[in-house]
Write a protein that holds these residues in place. Sequence first.
Motif, PDB file in Angstrom:
ATOM      1  N   TYR A 277      -4.588  -2.270   1.208  1.00 35.59           N
ATOM      2  CA  TYR A 277      -3.386  -0.854   1.306  1.00 35.59           C
ATOM      3  C   TYR A 277      -3.680  -0.401   2.778  1.00 35.59           C
ATOM      4  O   TYR A 277      -2.874  -0.148   3.484  1.00 35.59           O
ATOM      5  CB  TYR A 277      -3.689   0.037   0.452  1.00 35.59           C
ATOM      6  CG  TYR A 277      -2.872   1.125   0.386  1.00 35.59           C
ATOM      7  CD1 TYR A 277      -1.426   0.939  -0.153  1.00 35.59           C
ATOM      8  CD2 TYR A 277      -3.093   2.404   1.012  1.00 35.59           C
ATOM      9  CE1 TYR A 277      -0.712   2.130  -0.290  1.00 35.59           C
ATOM     10  CE2 TYR A 277      -2.498   3.380   1.016  1.00 35.59           C
ATOM     11  CZ  TYR A 277      -1.058   3.358   0.722  1.00 35.59           C
ATOM     12  OH  TYR A 277      -0.303   4.486   0.628  1.00 35.59           O
ATOM     13  N   TRP A 314       1.056   0.698  -3.908  1.00 39.37           N
ATOM     14  CA  TRP A 314       2.569   0.672  -3.711  1.00 39.37           C
ATOM     15  C   TRP A 314       3.411   0.574  -4.822  1.00 39.37           C
ATOM     16  O   TRP A 314       4.783   0.369  -4.929  1.00 39.37           O
ATOM     17  CB  TRP A 314       2.666  -0.110  -2.431  1.00 39.37           C
ATOM     18  CG  TRP A 314       2.378   0.029  -1.346  1.00 39.37           C
ATOM     19  CD1 TRP A 314       2.601   0.984  -0.448  1.00 39.37           C
ATOM     20  CD2 TRP A 314       1.280  -0.969  -0.600  1.00 39.37           C
ATOM     21  NE1 TRP A 314       1.944   0.890   0.475  1.00 39.37           N
ATOM     22  CE2 TRP A 314       1.223  -0.329   0.675  1.00 39.37           C
ATOM     23  CE3 TRP A 314       0.810  -2.122  -1.000  1.00 39.37           C
ATOM     24  CZ2 TRP A 314       0.491  -0.934   1.686  1.00 39.37           C
ATOM     25  CZ3 TRP A 314       0.223  -2.938   0.172  1.00 39.37           C
ATOM     26  CH2 TRP A 314      -0.278  -2.375   1.175  1.00 39.37           C
ATOM     27  N   GLU A 317       6.811   2.578  -5.194  1.00 42.33           N
ATOM     28  CA  GLU A 317       7.773   2.134  -4.212  1.00 42.33           C
ATOM     29  C   GLU A 317       8.011   0.903  -4.107  1.00 42.33           C
ATOM     30  O   GLU A 317       9.349   0.690  -4.066  1.00 42.33           O
ATOM     31  CB  GLU A 317       7.021   2.527  -2.673  1.00 42.33           C
ATOM     32  CG  GLU A 317       7.723   2.372  -1.356  1.00 42.33           C
ATOM     33  CD  GLU A 317       6.850   2.741  -0.459  1.00 42.33           C
ATOM     34  OE1 GLU A 317       7.634   3.103   0.671  1.00 42.33           O
ATOM     35  OE2 GLU A 317       5.771   3.033  -0.348  1.00 42.33           O
TER      36      GLU A 317
END
Length: 325
Positions: A277, A314, A317
Amino acid sequence: MSPVVRPRRLRQSAAVRRLVSETRTDPAQLVLPMFVREGATGPRPIESMPGVLHHDLDSLRRAAVEAVAAGVGGLMLYGVPEHRDAIGSGGTDPDGILNVATRAVAAEVGDAVVIQTDLCLDEFTDHGHCGVLAADGSVDNDATLLRYRDMALAQAEAGSHMLGLSGMMDGQTAAVREALDAAGRQDVLLLAYSAKYASSLYGPFRDAVESALQGDRRTYQLDPANRREGRREAVLDVAEGADVVMVKPASFYLDVLADVARESPVPVWAYQVSGEYAMVEAAAANGWIDRERTILESVTAIRRAGADAVLTYWATEVAGWLRNR
């Protein structure tokens, strides 16, 4: 001469490419890891993981609701306690931060998502290891299993649907399954971190849980050089009663992931860890890569290698992007 075979026909438009796509990701195949910090009075950014927060209970509830609304399939909870000791007492304390947070999330979102909890001692020990230590300072495998059994019962009582066995102790899946079944909790799922490697990519995570680790974890996590060993560990966990097996990290171990996916009769997941990430976020912040395209490509690669679900910071998102498309 004009070529007879023209593979480019299958790439000529977005509509064609979408129709013949071999790998698809659904929001329900994403799991969001979340950190809740004891004593926090509001959400606080984690410096080494831009966009990821240390939550207090209120912000944890809000983030859980947001993830569920986006269609995320699971939430993996990690507790960051204020106090630690040699045996990780906070992990089995019903009023410990992880168990309190689990009850809060369960009350907020119920069965709309799979609530998962990290079953490991490293967040709760003052030495930072995933188990209790023997007199010589080594991690005592069998003594640790007793602690895991107690943690499993505490987490199940708090409302966890799935326990994430991340400590890499021999026999941990069988020990926890036995304890749960004896307590009448045959309903609780076990996610075995089967092929968890001693990777350099966990650094930001250790910042996130404020790890007190002394030394390293190479005597229980897998050697990054070993491929067959990852498959072997997954086979053992399935035999011990794992409902799901996992490979961690994901992107540096796609070969192991493919091996495990070919072998496993149960679902196979992969964890896109903190270092994965952080590298993408750092490169994107410098303008070196397209952030959205890289994130989607990375998740697609993990799915393409055989993961049935992906743990990723994530998740919310990406779920939003996928739904909008």
